[in-house]
Write an enzyme that holds these catalytic residues in place. Structure first.
Site, PDB file in Angstrom:
ATOM      1  N   ASP A 138       9.767  -4.598 -12.892  1.00  0.00           N
ATOM      2  CA  ASP A 138       8.992  -3.966 -11.868  1.00  0.00           C
ATOM      3  C   ASP A 138       8.897  -2.356 -12.189  1.00  0.00           C
ATOM      4  O   ASP A 138      10.091  -1.857 -12.094  1.00  0.00           O
ATOM      5  CB  ASP A 138       9.419  -4.272 -10.344  1.00  0.00           C
ATOM      6  CG  ASP A 138       8.754  -3.823  -9.293  1.00  0.00           C
ATOM      7  OD1 ASP A 138       7.833  -2.741  -9.451  1.00  0.00           O
ATOM      8  OD2 ASP A 138       8.708  -4.180  -8.210  1.00  0.00           O
ATOM      9  N   GLY A 143       0.982  -1.210  -0.155  1.00  0.00           N
ATOM     10  CA  GLY A 143      -0.024  -0.060  -0.169  1.00  0.00           C
ATOM     11  C   GLY A 143       1.015   1.119  -0.115  1.00  0.00           C
ATOM     12  O   GLY A 143       1.692   1.485  -1.028  1.00  0.00           O
ATOM     13  N   HIS A 181       5.887  -6.182 -10.499  1.00  0.00           N
ATOM     14  CA  HIS A 181       5.617  -5.927  -9.192  1.00  0.00           C
ATOM     15  C   HIS A 181       4.551  -6.717  -8.769  1.00  0.00           C
ATOM     16  O   HIS A 181       4.654  -6.899  -7.485  1.00  0.00           O
ATOM     17  CB  HIS A 181       5.286  -4.303  -9.210  1.00  0.00           C
ATOM     18  CG  HIS A 181       5.279  -3.959  -7.794  1.00  0.00           C
ATOM     19  ND1 HIS A 181       6.246  -3.834  -6.998  1.00  0.00           N
ATOM     20  CD2 HIS A 181       4.014  -3.549  -6.959  1.00  0.00           C
ATOM     21  CE1 HIS A 181       5.990  -3.185  -5.855  1.00  0.00           C
ATOM     22  NE2 HIS A 181       4.672  -3.018  -5.674  1.00  0.00           N
ATOM     23  N   SER A 206       6.332  -4.846  -1.407  1.00  0.00           N
ATOM     24  CA  SER A 206       6.146  -3.423  -1.679  1.00  0.00           C
ATOM     25  C   SER A 206       6.355  -2.543  -0.442  1.00  0.00           C
ATOM     26  O   SER A 206       7.602  -2.815   0.243  1.00  0.00           O
ATOM     27  CB  SER A 206       4.963  -3.326  -2.474  1.00  0.00           C
ATOM     28  OG  SER A 206       4.750  -1.904  -3.112  1.00  0.00           O
ATOM     29  N   TRP A 207       5.327  -1.718  -0.140  1.00  0.00           N
ATOM     30  CA  TRP A 207       5.563  -1.079   1.112  1.00  0.00           C
ATOM     31  C   TRP A 207       5.610  -1.899   2.534  1.00  0.00           C
ATOM     32  O   TRP A 207       6.195  -1.516   3.453  1.00  0.00           O
ATOM     33  CB  TRP A 207       3.955  -0.343   1.219  1.00  0.00           C
ATOM     34  CG  TRP A 207       3.727   0.016   2.761  1.00  0.00           C
ATOM     35  CD1 TRP A 207       2.868  -0.310   3.797  1.00  0.00           C
ATOM     36  CD2 TRP A 207       4.338   1.286   3.201  1.00  0.00           C
ATOM     37  NE1 TRP A 207       2.983   0.410   4.835  1.00  0.00           N
ATOM     38  CE2 TRP A 207       3.859   1.339   4.671  1.00  0.00           C
ATOM     39  CE3 TRP A 207       5.589   2.011   3.233  1.00  0.00           C
ATOM     40  CZ2 TRP A 207       4.197   2.166   5.535  1.00  0.00           C
ATOM     41  CZ3 TRP A 207       5.981   3.104   3.960  1.00  0.00           C
ATOM     42  CH2 TRP A 207       5.426   3.151   5.376  1.00  0.00           C
TER      43      TRP A 207
END
Length: 324
Positions: free
Chosen positions: A267, A44, A295, A111-112
């Site tokens: 990505d 996120g 990604h 990711s985050w």
């Protein structure tokens, strides 16, 4: 032979954990209650967890812990920006560990989620057995610029970027990021919902090289889109509440902890150069470049790489435990 996700399993425990400030986190456990504790940190910010994250891990070997970060997903209230900063999220992870009476765990994320995992490890290195991180995001100005200015990913997806900025003609700010944040947190609910769908569509179109022609009608969950866009923009306009290059500066604190880092060659959300830079500064981290992946967390090579990494770590942790 390529690995696939483990079969669907149900959670054996679900709860809402009170972490203060009016927030309750959705928290679940699945797999083997006596297995190796692993926590998966979703992306996120504001993305929420998926039941498919359980399926990266062998349910016979792992005690699998998923949760929705404060202000998003099934956590309450949602979406919420109140008392919602990176330091709050790191404290929440530690609160969960204590609540579940876990001394050490495997910390994983995408990711985050990699940003949070690294920051958590830097603050609580003694609690981390190892890391599996997919799609590195370090929370730097270069990464925000790549995503939201004309000079980054827009150069690869000019038609999608035009849609991203043209669908929001009511943005008054010179900065697209600030303009979206103003819309998403403003009083016009209809404009906020439209902005959240456009925000999620832009990122979704960048996220995978296996699915093409992603159209606005693919964004079907208005609540999820609003959580993702509102919470993400809140974090990004505030530089994720982290000093520039903090992670690379503080990497010394986790340099002895082993890590497997997976990153798609193509990505377009999180550039591979940041993963490479991280590994150059971290002797115990191994970078696995996925040659035909972007990604997304559920692309073919990403699933294969993550499931294999989870098996590798299970064997490594069991071996280390037998030596004690």
């Amino acid at each position: 032979m390529s690995r696939v996700l483990f079969p669907n399993i149900a959670a054996y425990q679900q709860e809402w954990l009170d972490v203060g400030d009016g927030h309750q986190l959705y928290l679940e456990q699945s797999g083997n209650p006596d297995g190796i504790a692993v926590v998966y940190l979703h992306g996120g910010p504001g993305g929420g967890s998926s039941k498919n994250y359980r399926r990266y891990f062998d349910p016979e070997k792992y005690r699998i812990i998923l949760f929705d970060q404060r202000g998003c997903g099934r956590s309450k209230p949602s979406p919420s920006l109140s008392h919602n900063t990176t330091s709050h999220l790191i404290s929440d992870i530690e609160t969960i560990r204590k609540h579940l009476h876990i001394s050490q765990w495997l910390v994983t994320g995408g990711s985050w989620g990699t940003t949070l995992a690294l920051l958590y490890g830097i603050k609580y290195p003694e609690r981390v057995l190892a890391f599996i991180l997919r799609g590195i995001f370090l929370g730097t100005t270069a990464e925000y610029d790549w995503l939201y200015t004309q000079s980054g990913a827009a150069g690869f997806f000019p038609e999608y970027y035009r849609e991203f900025i043209e669908q929001r003609p009511d943005i008054k700010s010179a900065s697209i990021l600030q303009g979206y944040y103003d819309l998403l947190t403003g009083n016009n609910e209809i404009a906020a919902i439209a902005a959240s769908k456009a925000w999620c569509l832009w990122e979704l179109r960048l996220s995978t090289i296996e699915h093409h022609h992603i159209e606005p009608h693919h964004i079907t969950d208005a609540h999820q889109a609003l959580c993702m866009a509102k919470v993400s923009s809140h974090y990004f306009v505030n530089k994720c509440f982290v000093a520039e290059d903090f992670i690379l500066t503080a990497i010394e604190k986790i340099k002895t902890i082993p890590a497997i880092i997976l990153h798609g060659r193509y990505d377009m959300v999180c550039q591979m150069r940041h993963a490479d830079k991280l590994v150059q500064a971290w002797p115990n981290a191994q970078l696995q470049i996925l040659p035909k992946a972007g990604h997304g967390g559920f692309e073919t090579q990403t699933i294969d790489g993550f499931c294999k990494a989870a098996d590798t770590m299970a064997n490594f942790i069991a071996e280390q435990g037998s030596k004690k």
